[in-house]
Enzyme design. Structure first.
Site, PDB file in Angstrom:
ATOM      1  N   ASP A 159       0.934  -1.815  13.841  1.00 40.93           N
ATOM      2  CA  ASP A 159       0.556  -0.411  13.611  1.00 40.93           C
ATOM      3  C   ASP A 159      -0.758  -0.674  12.627  1.00 40.93           C
ATOM      4  OD1 ASP A 159       1.562  -1.613  11.128  1.00 40.93           O
ATOM      5  OD2 ASP A 159       3.309  -0.141  10.854  1.00 40.93           O
ATOM      6  N   TYR A 184      -6.753  -7.297   8.013  1.00 39.87           N
ATOM      7  CA  TYR A 184      -6.159  -8.661   7.800  1.00 39.87           C
ATOM      8  C   TYR A 184      -7.541  -9.844   7.730  1.00 39.87           C
ATOM      9  CZ  TYR A 184      -1.516  -7.415   7.591  1.00 39.87           C
ATOM     10  OH  TYR A 184      -0.324  -6.732   7.199  1.00 39.87           O
TER      11      TYR A 184
END
Length: 466
Positions: free
Chosen positions: A171, A267
């Site tokens: 997600d 990330y």
């Protein structure tokens, strides 16, 4: 009207209340006959299970709801399995994060050494779980959210190579879209994404307006570069109640300014700014501690309060207005639970709705490369835009990635591939190589020291590497 049966694997997760509520919100679009939550530790999910009984009694009374730790009861006669397991639980997540800090290295649950440790635990449990589901519901859809998703996807493609109904998703890209699309007065349901990379290591290359066919990503990037203060303010307001994600998106914006030709996954910060990310936490307090004291505590209090009341209707927890105002667009629904996670459950449900309606919506899914990106490893499990329907996943061709991204992705895939090789072969040499080649670890002695510590704390969750 066909109705569906769903099992949520990892019923004790703090995300489960959100997911259960959204199933109630989405009952017009995703009609259900049965919902089961399953956890290998029934006590861990008992509180959420009791909350679920009240929720479905009040808002979806014709649905059969239950919670169990019995595999046959959970998996027989189901159409969808939503998987969000955490192998080893929150305690071993804490070890994944804390041990690297002993060696001046980032501790994170999916990136670097911590992600590799977690992957070693997750792969066997995921393979066993899929095998169990297939034993009782061989034709069900298995939609996996469990981390580290890239490593899980690399393993499951090998063990279940012809199973087109196993879908690995994440997600985080959804949250990125929800964070930046308001800059151009759009929402996620207005666009079709174009994205390429590995899970937790990719980049948006386009956001195509469904009505006009115009790519709005260049405009978003231009606003980020030329109206930076305005964007910072908007991101601050969006995440005012969440310190972690608030600071993450401020740093994410800085990453866009350094690389302003695409929209990276958050990330990527761990790989491109390791010194900054290292400074966020320490061995005494990591993200897992933050989660336990924050979302974990809040979800427990939320369920306790509802269980004590014995009802939700006509209380401060009443969801009626959300259900009545749902309309037909699940992506517009904001979860009302104390967990306040607005992307985890909606993205999963949107994908399931695309399958049952055979609507071929575009979602970001992990699939084997097979020429989708010609200049990347053929076997790489890419996270890219795919059309989703009853047949399964149909990936969109991407074309070649740039040299910078190619170098980063090939390095990371080598680490993940070596790790899965090591798990299946119980091979210490490949384990050491997987850790050492990882961009966040990089040093053989550091890798050996961390592996020694991980072996001690993981016990039987890890194979006996030789």
């Amino acid at each position: 009207m066909e109705k569906y049966a769903v099992v949520i694997c990892g019923g004790g997760s703090t995300y489960t209340p959100d997911m259960l509520e959204l199933l109630c919100f989405a009952q017009k679009d995703f009609p259900l006959r049965k919902v089961v939550i399953y956890d290998s530790n029934e006590e861990r999910q008992r509180k959420i299970g009791e909350y679920g009984k009240i929720l479905f009694r009040d808002y979806y009374e014709d649905v059969e709801f239950s919670y169990t730790s019995d595999k046959e009861e959970a998996f027989r006669d189901i159409d969808f399995a939503f998987v969000q397991i955490r192998a080893g639980g929150i305690n071993l997540r804490s070890s994944d994060e804390k041990i690297p800090y002993r060696y001046n290295c980032i501790g994170q649950e999916t990136c670097g050494a911590g992600g590799l440790s977690y992957g070693i635990r997750s792969v066997p449990e995921m393979i066993q779980l899929i095998t169990d589901i297939r034993a009782f519901s061989p034709d069900s859809w298995i939609i996996n959210y469990s981390n580290p998703a890239a490593i899980v996807a690399e393993a499951t493609k090998r063990v279940f190579p012809n199973d087109r109904k196993i879908i690995n998703i994440c997600d985080m890209p959804t949250q990125i879209m929800d964070s930046y699309l308001p800059l151009v007065n759009k929402k996620r349901s207005d666009v079709e994404p174009r994205y390429a990379g590995l899970n937790h290591y990719g980049w948006f290359t386009g956001l195509i307006d469904k009505k006009t066919g115009v790519d709005v990503l260049p405009e978003i990037l231009d606003i980020c570069v030329n109206e930076t203060d305005t964007v910072k303010k908007q991101l601050n307001e969006m995440y005012i109640g969440d310190k972690h994600w608030g600071s993450t998106f401020q740093e994410h914006l800085n990453m866009i300014l350094d690389y302003p030709y695409s929209l990276p996954n958050t990330y990527c910060l761990y790989y491109l700014y390791p010194d900054t990310c290292y400074s966020h936490y320490n061995e005494d307090f990591t993200r897992s501690d933050e989660v336990i004291s924050g979302r974990g505590s809040n979800v427990e209090k939320y369920c306790d309060s509802i269980i004590k009341l014995g009802k939700m209707k006509e209380t401060e927890f009443d969801l009626g207005i959300h259900i009545n105002n749902n309309g037909n667009d699940v992506s517009n629904v904001t979860s009302s639970t104390i967990a306040y996670n607005d992307v985890h459950a909606p993205y999963l449900i949107e994908l399931a709705i695309s399958i049952i309606n055979n609507s071929h919506d575009i979602c970001l899914v992990m699939v084997e490369n097979n020429g989708i990106v010609p200049n990347l490893d053929h076997g790489m499990m890419l996270e890219i835009a795919c059309r989703i329907g009853k047949y399964g996943v149909e990936p969109l061709h991407v074309g070649e990635v740039l040299t910078f991204e190619k170098g980063l992705l090939e390095n990371q895939y080598a680490s993940e591939k070596l790790l899965v090789d090591a798990i299946f072969e119980e091979n210490y040499q490949k384990l050491l190589q997987a850790f050492t080649i990882n961009r966040i670890v990089v040093d053989t002695d550091r890798a050996k020291n961390m592996i020694d510590d991980f072996i001690k704390v993981n016990g039987d969750y890890w194979p006996n590497f030789k």
